[in-house]
Design an enzyme around this catalytic site. Structure first.
Site, PDB file in Angstrom:
ATOM      1  N   CYS A   8      10.087   4.107   4.819  1.00  0.00           N
ATOM      2  CA  CYS A   8       9.685   3.195   5.885  1.00  0.00           C
ATOM      3  C   CYS A   8      10.861   3.044   6.855  1.00  0.00           C
ATOM      4  O   CYS A   8      12.000   2.820   6.411  1.00  0.00           O
ATOM      5  CB  CYS A   8       9.301   1.834   5.302  1.00  0.00           C
ATOM      6  SG  CYS A   8       8.988   0.574   6.564  1.00  0.00           S
ATOM      7  N   ASP A  35       7.518   5.426   0.856  1.00  0.00           N
ATOM      8  CA  ASP A  35       6.075   5.529   1.035  1.00  0.00           C
ATOM      9  C   ASP A  35       5.630   6.782   0.312  1.00  0.00           C
ATOM     10  O   ASP A  35       6.301   7.812   0.356  1.00  0.00           O
ATOM     11  CB  ASP A  35       5.713   5.634   2.524  1.00  0.00           C
ATOM     12  CG  ASP A  35       5.901   4.327   3.262  1.00  0.00           C
ATOM     13  OD1 ASP A  35       5.544   3.278   2.709  1.00  0.00           O
ATOM     14  OD2 ASP A  35       6.405   4.361   4.402  1.00  0.00           O
TER      15      ASP A  35
END
Length: 171
Positions: free
Chosen positions: A62, A69
């Site tokens: 992120c 992620d």
């Protein structure tokens, strides 16, 4: 146009590939780049067909929190003159592991890089990201190449038929 022997005696052109058969993947430290992708000549440019590649172990970071992620990146394309070499695609996907970017940017970057390298008749990239904070994000980006009318019609008909096929990754 090359002659295609149905007995399978002719070979694919691998002369331009650097990574395949190299034994190990080079270390990627600079992040994702179209230069990591390699292509080989499509032996069937006059026959529209779909290539589907799924990378279920995608990770990135992120850009705000630095948290990882996770997701699946699926690529579907109708090759024109070139096909992506799968080992280079894997290396390209690995390059996102320490890269900080939003999911929407990642999906569109993958599409732009594949279009730059392959110039496919059609390409769709699906970013199917694992829910975080109770929110699931799926991003779809696609592009059709400008083609002569007859080929364009054939490609669009193939894509329409492909889209009616069941997709186990759809939410």
């Amino acid at each position: 146009m090359p002659h295609h022997d149905r007995a399978g005696h002719d070979k694919d052109d691998v002369s331009g590939l650097r990574l395949l058969g190299g034994g190990s993947l080079p270390r990627v430290s600079s992040g994702p780049s179209a230069s990591l992708l390699e292509a080989f000549p499509n032996r069937y440019p006059n026959r529209p067909y779909v290539v589907s590649i799924t990378f279920p172990e995608f990770t990135s970071l992120c850009p705000v929190t630095g948290q990882p992620d996770f997701g699946t990146i699926s690529v579907e394309y109708v090759p024109d003159e070139w096909c992506v070499e799968s080992k280079s695609f894997k290396l390209y996907m690995f390059a996102f592991r320490n890269h900080q970017s939003f999911m929407e940017s990642i999906t569109n970057t993958v599409l732009e890089d594949l279009v730059a390298v392959l110039s496919p008749a059609w390409c769709r990239v699906k970013g199917l990201f694992v829910p975080r904070g109770g929110t699931r994000i799926h991003v779809f980006a696609e592009e059709f190449k400008s083609l002569p009318p007859e080929k364009d019609t054939a490609v669009r008909a193939l894509v329409a038929a492909w889209r009616t096929e069941p997709d186990p990754h759809r939410a």
